[in-house]
Design a protein around this motif. Structure first.
Motif, PDB file in Angstrom:
ATOM      1  N   GLU A   7     -39.888  53.176  29.841  1.00 34.87           N
ATOM      2  CA  GLU A   7     -40.795  52.579  28.853  1.00 34.87           C
ATOM      3  C   GLU A   7     -41.905  51.746  29.492  1.00 34.87           C
ATOM      4  OE1 GLU A   7     -37.319  49.647  29.113  1.00 34.87           O
ATOM      5  OE2 GLU A   7     -37.534  51.820  29.058  1.00 34.87           O
ATOM      6  N   LEU A   8     -41.763  51.406  30.783  1.00 33.37           N
ATOM      7  CA  LEU A   8     -42.799  50.620  31.468  1.00 33.37           C
ATOM      8  C   LEU A   8     -43.607  51.444  32.476  1.00 33.37           C
ATOM      9  CD1 LEU A   8     -40.913  47.243  32.113  1.00 33.37           C
ATOM     10  CD2 LEU A   8     -42.450  47.848  30.224  1.00 33.37           C
ATOM     11  N   THR A   9     -43.285  52.718  32.646  1.00 33.92           N
ATOM     12  CA  THR A   9     -44.009  53.523  33.638  1.00 33.92           C
ATOM     13  C   THR A   9     -45.522  53.606  33.380  1.00 33.92           C
ATOM     14  OG1 THR A   9     -43.421  55.593  32.512  1.00 33.92           O
ATOM     15  CG2 THR A   9     -42.037  54.918  34.379  1.00 33.92           C
ATOM     16  N   PRO A  10     -46.004  53.470  32.138  1.00 37.20           N
ATOM     17  CA  PRO A  10     -47.462  53.457  31.970  1.00 37.20           C
ATOM     18  C   PRO A  10     -48.139  52.306  32.726  1.00 37.20           C
ATOM     19  CG  PRO A  10     -46.398  53.830  29.865  1.00 37.20           C
ATOM     20  CD  PRO A  10     -45.316  53.476  30.843  1.00 37.20           C
ATOM     21  N   LEU A  11     -47.353  51.306  33.137  1.00 37.92           N
ATOM     22  CA  LEU A  11     -47.917  50.137  33.816  1.00 37.92           C
ATOM     23  C   LEU A  11     -48.030  50.313  35.330  1.00 37.92           C
ATOM     24  CD1 LEU A  11     -46.021  47.333  31.868  1.00 37.92           C
ATOM     25  CD2 LEU A  11     -48.327  48.219  31.444  1.00 37.92           C
ATOM     26  N   GLU A  12     -47.649  51.470  35.851  1.00 41.64           N
ATOM     27  CA  GLU A  12     -47.692  51.670  37.304  1.00 41.64           C
ATOM     28  C   GLU A  12     -49.080  51.398  37.877  1.00 41.64           C
ATOM     29  OE1 GLU A  12     -46.111  55.630  37.777  1.00 41.64           O
ATOM     30  OE2 GLU A  12     -44.042  54.879  37.865  1.00 41.64           O
ATOM     31  N   ASP A  13     -50.112  51.962  37.269  1.00 45.67           N
ATOM     32  CA  ASP A  13     -51.475  51.745  37.767  1.00 45.67           C
ATOM     33  C   ASP A  13     -51.923  50.298  37.574  1.00 45.67           C
ATOM     34  OD1 ASP A  13     -51.642  54.384  38.562  1.00 45.67           O
ATOM     35  OD2 ASP A  13     -52.858  55.022  36.850  1.00 45.67           O
ATOM     36  N   VAL A  14     -51.490  49.686  36.487  1.00 42.79           N
ATOM     37  CA  VAL A  14     -51.829  48.281  36.226  1.00 42.79           C
ATOM     38  C   VAL A  14     -51.247  47.412  37.339  1.00 42.79           C
ATOM     39  CG1 VAL A  14     -51.499  46.336  34.642  1.00 42.79           C
ATOM     40  CG2 VAL A  14     -51.930  48.636  33.730  1.00 42.79           C
ATOM     41  N   VAL A  34     -45.975  53.824  14.216  1.00 43.67           N
ATOM     42  CA  VAL A  34     -45.999  52.690  15.133  1.00 43.67           C
ATOM     43  C   VAL A  34     -45.510  53.169  16.490  1.00 43.67           C
ATOM     44  CG1 VAL A  34     -44.907  50.467  15.655  1.00 43.67           C
ATOM     45  CG2 VAL A  34     -45.686  50.952  13.335  1.00 43.67           C
ATOM     46  N   GLU A  35     -46.269  52.843  17.536  1.00 42.95           N
ATOM     47  CA  GLU A  35     -45.855  53.182  18.908  1.00 42.95           C
ATOM     48  C   GLU A  35     -44.803  52.152  19.330  1.00 42.95           C
ATOM     49  OE1 GLU A  35     -44.741  54.314  22.127  1.00 42.95           O
ATOM     50  OE2 GLU A  35     -46.393  55.603  21.476  1.00 42.95           O
ATOM     51  N   PRO A  36     -43.546  52.581  19.550  1.00 44.76           N
ATOM     52  CA  PRO A  36     -42.482  51.623  19.847  1.00 44.76           C
ATOM     53  C   PRO A  36     -42.510  51.063  21.270  1.00 44.76           C
ATOM     54  CG  PRO A  36     -41.605  53.844  19.837  1.00 44.76           C
ATOM     55  CD  PRO A  36     -43.050  53.942  19.417  1.00 44.76           C
ATOM     56  N   TRP A  37     -43.193  51.717  22.179  1.00 42.11           N
ATOM     57  CA  TRP A  37     -43.231  51.237  23.558  1.00 42.11           C
ATOM     58  C   TRP A  37     -44.525  50.479  23.796  1.00 42.11           C
ATOM     59  CZ3 TRP A  37     -40.921  55.564  27.161  1.00 42.11           C
ATOM     60  CH2 TRP A  37     -39.592  55.766  26.811  1.00 42.11           C
ATOM     61  N   TRP A  38     -44.414  49.172  23.964  1.00 39.23           N
ATOM     62  CA  TRP A  38     -45.589  48.313  24.067  1.00 39.23           C
ATOM     63  C   TRP A  38     -46.505  48.705  25.222  1.00 39.23           C
ATOM     64  CZ3 TRP A  38     -46.544  45.391  28.364  1.00 39.23           C
ATOM     65  CH2 TRP A  38     -45.469  45.046  29.187  1.00 39.23           C
ATOM     66  N   ALA A  39     -45.966  49.164  26.336  1.00 43.17           N
ATOM     67  CA  ALA A  39     -46.811  49.524  27.476  1.00 43.17           C
ATOM     68  C   ALA A  39     -47.711  50.715  27.137  1.00 43.17           C
ATOM     69  CB  ALA A  39     -45.946  49.827  28.696  1.00 43.17           C
ATOM     70  N   ASP A  40     -47.170  51.681  26.404  1.00 46.04           N
ATOM     71  CA  ASP A  40     -47.986  52.816  25.970  1.00 46.04           C
ATOM     72  C   ASP A  40     -49.101  52.356  25.042  1.00 46.04           C
ATOM     73  OD1 ASP A  40     -46.867  55.024  27.303  1.00 46.04           O
ATOM     74  OD2 ASP A  40     -45.322  55.285  25.783  1.00 46.04           O
ATOM     75  N   TYR A  41     -48.756  51.492  24.091  1.00 47.61           N
ATOM     76  CA  TYR A  41     -49.750  51.017  23.127  1.00 47.61           C
ATOM     77  C   TYR A  41     -50.823  50.172  23.814  1.00 47.61           C
ATOM     78  CZ  TYR A  41     -51.773  49.196  18.827  1.00 47.61           C
ATOM     79  OH  TYR A  41     -52.648  48.862  17.817  1.00 47.61           O
ATOM     80  N   LEU A  42     -50.418  49.338  24.758  1.00 46.05           N
ATOM     81  CA  LEU A  42     -51.354  48.478  25.476  1.00 46.05           C
ATOM     82  C   LEU A  42     -52.441  49.281  26.184  1.00 46.05           C
ATOM     83  CD1 LEU A  42     -52.081  45.613  26.562  1.00 46.05           C
ATOM     84  CD2 LEU A  42     -50.460  46.059  28.430  1.00 46.05           C
ATOM     85  N   LEU A  43     -52.109  50.466  26.618  1.00 50.27           N
ATOM     86  CA  LEU A  43     -53.066  51.301  27.340  1.00 50.27           C
ATOM     87  C   LEU A  43     -53.682  52.395  26.473  1.00 50.27           C
ATOM     88  CD1 LEU A  43     -51.064  51.390  30.642  1.00 50.27           C
ATOM     89  CD2 LEU A  43     -53.333  50.384  30.322  1.00 50.27           C
TER      90      LEU A  43
END
Length: 167
Positions: A45-52, A143-152
Motif C-alpha cells: 500500500e506504500l509502494t507508490p511512495l518509492e519515488d517520493v 473512494v481510494e482506500p490507499w492514501w499513498a495512491d490517492y496522494l499521487l
C-alpha cells in the motif's frame, strides 16, 4: 472522453514535492498521532511512495537507516519541515479571516501558487491527515482506500484545485 488525452493538473515533479512534504509530516508524527514509519521495503500500500522517498533521500531530507531497516528524517529534513510549517502558519495567520475568494485573489495578485497555498493550508490544519476521510467528506465515489495512491493521483490535486477555482 472520445479518445482525448487528459492533461494532468499538476506535473509529476509537483506531485513529488507535495507528496514529499506530506510524507515528511507523516514520518515526523508519532504513530499515535497518525505518524507512519517508512520501512526500507515498503508494504504494497506504500509502494507508490518509492519515488517520493528517493527524491527525499536525494535532497538529503531523509536517510536510509540500514540497521533499523527504515527511512529517517535528517536534520536538514527537520529544518525543511520547520520552514514549511512557518510558511503554512504565515498563510493561515494572514488569510484566516478572509473569504476564500479574497484570499485567492490576493494570492494570485502576488503571483503566489494557489495550489501550494491550498495544499499547505489543508496539510497544516489536519484536513489532509486522513486522505480516505478527506475523500468521503467530499463525496468521492469510489473512494481510494490507499492514501499513498490517492496522494499521487490527479484526482487529489483536482479536488484541491476545485476549491480555489470556485473563488
Amino acid at each position: 472522453m472520445n479518445g482525448e488525452r487528459r492533461v494532468p493538473v499538476v506535473s509529476r515533479e509537483q506531485k513529488l514535492v507535495y507528496a514529499g512534504i506530506y510524507v515528511l509530516k507523516k514520518m515526523d508524527l508519532k504513530p499515535a498521532d497518525g505518524g507512519v514509519e517508512m520501512p526500507l521495503v515498503l508494504p504494497s500500500e506504500l509502494t507508490p511512495l518509492e519515488d517520493v522517498l528517493q527524491e527525499l533521500v536525494n535532497a538529503d531530507l531523509v536517510e536510509v537507516n540500514r540497521r533499523k531497516a527504515r527511512f529517517e528524517i535528517t536534520r536538514k529534513g527537520l529544518a525543511y519541515l520547520t520552514e514549511i510549517i512557518d510558511e503554512a502558519e504565515a498563510l493561515i495567520e494572514e488569510f484566516d479571516e478572509e473569504s476564500l475568494e479574497d484570499a485567492v485573489a490576493e494570492l494570485r495578485r502576488r503571483n503566489v501558487d494557489v495550489l501550494r497555498a491550498r495544499f499547505l493550508w489543508g496539510w497544516y490544519d489536519g484536513e489532509l491527515d486522513d486522505l480516505v476521510l478527506f475523500q468521503q467528506r467530499r463525496g468521492a465515489s469510489p473512494v481510494e482506500p490507499w492514501w499513498a495512491d490517492y496522494l499521487l493521483s490527479d484526482a487529489f490535486y483536482e479536488e484541491l484545485l476545485r476549491d480555489v477555482a470556485r473563488a
